[in-house]
Write a protein that holds these residues in place. Structure first.
Motif, PDB file in Angstrom:
ATOM      1  N   THR A 222      22.636  32.855 130.229  1.00  0.00           N
ATOM      2  CA  THR A 222      23.189  34.343 130.662  1.00  0.00           C
ATOM      3  C   THR A 222      23.766  34.154 132.196  1.00  0.00           C
ATOM      4  OG1 THR A 222      20.966  34.885 131.704  1.00  0.00           O
ATOM      5  CG2 THR A 222      21.183  35.535 129.421  1.00  0.00           C
ATOM      6  N   GLU A 223      23.597  33.156 132.691  1.00  0.00           N
ATOM      7  CA  GLU A 223      24.195  33.196 134.316  1.00  0.00           C
ATOM      8  C   GLU A 223      25.435  31.955 134.427  1.00  0.00           C
ATOM      9  OE1 GLU A 223      23.490  34.915 136.800  1.00  0.00           O
ATOM     10  OE2 GLU A 223      21.784  36.106 135.928  1.00  0.00           O
ATOM     11  N   VAL A 224      25.201  30.881 133.679  1.00  0.00           N
ATOM     12  CA  VAL A 224      26.174  29.808 134.002  1.00  0.00           C
ATOM     13  C   VAL A 224      26.492  29.060 132.589  1.00  0.00           C
ATOM     14  CG1 VAL A 224      24.379  28.213 134.531  1.00  0.00           C
ATOM     15  CG2 VAL A 224      26.857  27.925 135.324  1.00  0.00           C
ATOM     16  N   SER A 225      27.756  28.811 132.256  1.00  0.00           N
ATOM     17  CA  SER A 225      28.170  27.661 131.256  1.00  0.00           C
ATOM     18  C   SER A 225      28.328  26.457 131.805  1.00  0.00           C
ATOM     19  CB  SER A 225      29.165  28.656 130.393  1.00  0.00           C
ATOM     20  OG  SER A 225      30.432  28.527 131.157  1.00  0.00           O
ATOM     21  N   LEU A 226      28.372  25.316 130.802  1.00  0.00           N
ATOM     22  CA  LEU A 226      28.634  23.964 131.299  1.00  0.00           C
ATOM     23  C   LEU A 226      29.749  23.665 130.264  1.00  0.00           C
ATOM     24  CD1 LEU A 226      24.831  22.743 131.144  1.00  0.00           C
ATOM     25  CD2 LEU A 226      26.113  23.791 132.888  1.00  0.00           C
ATOM     26  N   SER A 227      30.787  23.017 130.910  1.00  0.00           N
ATOM     27  CA  SER A 227      31.968  22.336 130.326  1.00  0.00           C
ATOM     28  C   SER A 227      31.630  21.531 129.193  1.00  0.00           C
ATOM     29  CB  SER A 227      32.911  21.896 131.253  1.00  0.00           C
ATOM     30  OG  SER A 227      32.352  20.694 131.884  1.00  0.00           O
ATOM     31  N   SER A 228      30.592  20.699 129.404  1.00  0.00           N
ATOM     32  CA  SER A 228      29.988  19.661 128.287  1.00  0.00           C
ATOM     33  C   SER A 228      28.346  19.631 128.252  1.00  0.00           C
ATOM     34  CB  SER A 228      30.695  18.368 128.485  1.00  0.00           C
ATOM     35  OG  SER A 228      30.179  17.513 127.310  1.00  0.00           O
ATOM     36  N   ASN A 229      27.787  19.215 127.340  1.00  0.00           N
ATOM     37  CA  ASN A 229      26.483  19.088 127.362  1.00  0.00           C
ATOM     38  C   ASN A 229      26.048  17.594 127.156  1.00  0.00           C
ATOM     39  OD1 ASN A 229      26.483  21.998 125.830  1.00  0.00           O
ATOM     40  ND2 ASN A 229      25.023  21.652 127.500  1.00  0.00           N
ATOM     41  N   ARG A 230      27.033  16.741 127.110  1.00  0.00           N
ATOM     42  CA  ARG A 230      27.011  15.152 126.880  1.00  0.00           C
ATOM     43  C   ARG A 230      28.005  14.254 127.529  1.00  0.00           C
ATOM     44  NH1 ARG A 230      24.799  13.914 121.402  1.00  0.00           N
ATOM     45  NH2 ARG A 230      22.926  14.787 122.207  1.00  0.00           N
ATOM     46  N   PHE A 231      27.634  13.318 128.139  1.00  0.00           N
ATOM     47  CA  PHE A 231      28.737  12.502 128.637  1.00  0.00           C
ATOM     48  C   PHE A 231      28.330  11.176 128.390  1.00  0.00           C
ATOM     49  CE2 PHE A 231      28.622  16.249 131.428  1.00  0.00           C
ATOM     50  CZ  PHE A 231      30.286  16.202 131.558  1.00  0.00           C
ATOM     51  N   THR A 232      29.284  10.360 128.089  1.00  0.00           N
ATOM     52  CA  THR A 232      29.206   8.956 127.340  1.00  0.00           C
ATOM     53  C   THR A 232      29.886   8.009 128.318  1.00  0.00           C
ATOM     54  OG1 THR A 232      28.960   9.795 125.043  1.00  0.00           O
ATOM     55  CG2 THR A 232      29.702   7.324 125.461  1.00  0.00           C
ATOM     56  N   PHE A 233      29.254   6.875 128.635  1.00  0.00           N
ATOM     57  CA  PHE A 233      29.786   5.916 129.536  1.00  0.00           C
ATOM     58  C   PHE A 233      29.868   4.485 128.642  1.00  0.00           C
ATOM     59  CE2 PHE A 233      28.209   8.893 132.504  1.00  0.00           C
ATOM     60  CZ  PHE A 233      29.205   8.944 133.643  1.00  0.00           C
TER      61      PHE A 233
ATOM     62  N   PRO B  50      26.729  -1.290 132.199  1.00  0.00           N
ATOM     63  CA  PRO B  50      25.565  -1.352 131.069  1.00  0.00           C
ATOM     64  C   PRO B  50      26.322  -2.425 130.231  1.00  0.00           C
ATOM     65  CG  PRO B  50      26.911   0.565 130.628  1.00  0.00           C
ATOM     66  CD  PRO B  50      27.660   0.122 131.956  1.00  0.00           C
ATOM     67  N   THR B  51      25.437  -2.885 129.260  1.00  0.00           N
ATOM     68  CA  THR B  51      25.907  -4.032 128.056  1.00  0.00           C
ATOM     69  C   THR B  51      26.430  -3.204 127.011  1.00  0.00           C
ATOM     70  OG1 THR B  51      23.608  -4.071 127.427  1.00  0.00           O
ATOM     71  CG2 THR B  51      23.968  -5.496 128.894  1.00  0.00           C
ATOM     72  N   ASP B  52      26.088  -1.652 127.100  1.00  0.00           N
ATOM     73  CA  ASP B  52      26.580  -1.126 125.914  1.00  0.00           C
ATOM     74  C   ASP B  52      26.553   0.152 126.122  1.00  0.00           C
ATOM     75  OD1 ASP B  52      27.309  -0.393 123.235  1.00  0.00           O
ATOM     76  OD2 ASP B  52      25.807  -1.910 122.403  1.00  0.00           O
ATOM     77  N   VAL B  53      26.732   1.220 125.342  1.00  0.00           N
ATOM     78  CA  VAL B  53      27.181   2.740 125.497  1.00  0.00           C
ATOM     79  C   VAL B  53      25.686   3.245 126.194  1.00  0.00           C
ATOM     80  CG1 VAL B  53      27.193   4.909 124.615  1.00  0.00           C
ATOM     81  CG2 VAL B  53      28.376   2.976 123.538  1.00  0.00           C
ATOM     82  N   VAL B  54      25.940   4.266 127.145  1.00  0.00           N
ATOM     83  CA  VAL B  54      24.987   4.973 127.967  1.00  0.00           C
ATOM     84  C   VAL B  54      25.664   6.237 127.849  1.00  0.00           C
ATOM     85  CG1 VAL B  54      24.113   5.596 130.224  1.00  0.00           C
ATOM     86  CG2 VAL B  54      24.270   3.117 129.561  1.00  0.00           C
ATOM     87  N   VAL B  55      24.461   7.257 127.388  1.00  0.00           N
ATOM     88  CA  VAL B  55      24.780   8.606 126.929  1.00  0.00           C
ATOM     89  C   VAL B  55      23.841   9.650 128.147  1.00  0.00           C
ATOM     90  CG1 VAL B  55      24.827  10.452 125.326  1.00  0.00           C
ATOM     91  CG2 VAL B  55      25.309   8.424 124.637  1.00  0.00           C
ATOM     92  N   ILE B  56      24.401  10.389 128.810  1.00  0.00           N
ATOM     93  CA  ILE B  56      23.676  11.442 129.598  1.00  0.00           C
ATOM     94  C   ILE B  56      23.923  12.924 128.996  1.00  0.00           C
ATOM     95  CG2 ILE B  56      23.388  12.311 131.870  1.00  0.00           C
ATOM     96  CD1 ILE B  56      24.514   9.608 132.869  1.00  0.00           C
ATOM     97  N   ASP B  57      22.572  13.463 128.690  1.00  0.00           N
ATOM     98  CA  ASP B  57      22.787  14.893 128.242  1.00  0.00           C
ATOM     99  C   ASP B  57      22.530  15.882 129.418  1.00  0.00           C
ATOM    100  OD1 ASP B  57      23.152  14.113 125.788  1.00  0.00           O
ATOM    101  OD2 ASP B  57      20.943  14.316 125.100  1.00  0.00           O
ATOM    102  N   VAL B  58      23.147  17.173 129.298  1.00  0.00           N
ATOM    103  CA  VAL B  58      23.050  17.997 130.532  1.00  0.00           C
ATOM    104  C   VAL B  58      22.978  19.293 129.766  1.00  0.00           C
ATOM    105  CG1 VAL B  58      24.275  18.986 132.315  1.00  0.00           C
ATOM    106  CG2 VAL B  58      24.995  16.912 131.614  1.00  0.00           C
ATOM    107  N   ALA B  59      21.798  19.991 130.453  1.00  0.00           N
ATOM    108  CA  ALA B  59      21.365  21.175 129.801  1.00  0.00           C
ATOM    109  C   ALA B  59      20.833  22.186 131.227  1.00  0.00           C
ATOM    110  CB  ALA B  59      20.168  21.189 128.898  1.00  0.00           C
ATOM    111  N   VAL B  60      21.007  23.457 130.876  1.00  0.00           N
ATOM    112  CA  VAL B  60      20.250  24.537 131.781  1.00  0.00           C
ATOM    113  C   VAL B  60      19.028  24.539 131.599  1.00  0.00           C
ATOM    114  CG1 VAL B  60      20.564  26.809 132.500  1.00  0.00           C
ATOM    115  CG2 VAL B  60      22.276  25.965 131.948  1.00  0.00           C
ATOM    116  N   ALA B  61      17.982  24.488 132.427  1.00  0.00           N
ATOM    117  CA  ALA B  61      16.569  24.400 132.454  1.00  0.00           C
ATOM    118  C   ALA B  61      16.132  25.849 131.819  1.00  0.00           C
ATOM    119  CB  ALA B  61      15.759  24.044 133.600  1.00  0.00           C
ATOM    120  N   GLY B  62      15.359  25.632 130.698  1.00  0.00           N
ATOM    121  CA  GLY B  62      14.831  26.805 130.194  1.00  0.00           C
ATOM    122  C   GLY B  62      15.665  27.460 129.042  1.00  0.00           C
ATOM    123  N   GLY B  63      16.809  26.756 129.052  1.00  0.00           N
ATOM    124  CA  GLY B  63      17.775  27.174 127.800  1.00  0.00           C
ATOM    125  C   GLY B  63      18.547  28.432 128.304  1.00  0.00           C
ATOM    126  N   ASP B  64      18.192  28.974 129.786  1.00  0.00           N
ATOM    127  CA  ASP B  64      19.027  30.277 130.001  1.00  0.00           C
ATOM    128  C   ASP B  64      20.696  30.047 129.893  1.00  0.00           C
ATOM    129  OD1 ASP B  64      20.110  32.656 131.194  1.00  0.00           O
ATOM    130  OD2 ASP B  64      19.056  31.962 133.284  1.00  0.00           O
TER     131      ASP B  64
END
Length: 211
Positions: free
Chosen positions: A92-103, A76-90
């Motif tokens: 109760t079943e799984v947790s994520l180590s991060s909800n955002r990754f920046t390149f 990229p020519t500048d920052v790229v940000v990717i958001d991560v989320a469990v669909a539906g906001g659930d």
């Protein structure tokens, strides 16, 4: 010249001119300049890839983890940000180590890792599949070529460790506090004994046990 940018096809104009100083044949000095347009076809595309360890993603309620790696496919020519989320906001079943990754442009091709951890609950609800969404955050991404990149998903299955059943805890042959469905001796002279009944998993409604 090959680069890693998704900058589209590039047209370069090349001029060919008679060198008036070093050309010895004067007949050639009046020759008109010749121009040629050369197109360099771009082979890079703004996108990102997801790699699931082992080719799929699964966790379980004992807290077992799995990973997904994320990497851009073009610089990229500048920052790229990717958001991560469990669909539906659930949550109760799984947790994520991060909800955002920046390149950053300098480290665009260095993969980053998402760790998924299975969460425990007390219901015997079977193995549950959740969709994990990966989206370009267009508000924080500063390279506009990445704004149109489509959402990507992976499916994580959280394996259940609960079962439907009843446990009887009785002062039976093994003595008080043992799991023995055989009741101990009861005196005929108004003797008594006790038995504890417990469910093995949390029900979604009342459970009635007839004795």
């Amino acid at each position: 010249v090959n680069d890693a940018l998704d900058d589209g096809n590039t047209v370069t104009n090349v001029d060919f001119q008679i060198d008036q100083t070093n050309t010895a044949d004067s007949v050639w000095l009046a020759t008109a300049d010749v121009n040629m347009a050369i197109t360099s076809t771009d082979d890079d595309t703004a996108n990102f890839t997801l790699t699931e360890s082992g080719g799929s993603t699964s966790t379980d309620e004992t807290g077992a983890t799995d990973t997904v790696t994320i990497v851009l496919t073009s610089q990229p020519t500048d920052v790229v940000v990717i958001d991560v989320a469990v669909a539906g906001g659930d949550s109760t079943e799984v947790s994520l180590s991060s909800n955002r990754f920046t390149f950053q442009p300098a480290s665009w091709n260095t993969a980053q890792t998402l760790v998924l951890t299975g969460l425990d609950e007390t219901a015997a609800d079977g193995n549950i599949a959740n969709t994990i969404n990966f989206d370009i955050n267009t508000g924080l991404t500063l390279d506009a070529t990445y704004d149109s990149v489509a959402q990507k998903t992976v499916t994580n299955t959280n394996n259940d460790n609960d079962n439907i059943g009843i446990t009887l805890v009785c002062c039976g042959n093994g003595g008080p506090g043992t799991s023995d469905a055989t009741a101990g001796p009861i005196s005929e002279d108004a003797g008594s004994n006790t038995m504890t009944v417990v469910l093995n998993s949390q029900p979604s409604g009342n459970v009635v046990l007839d004795v």
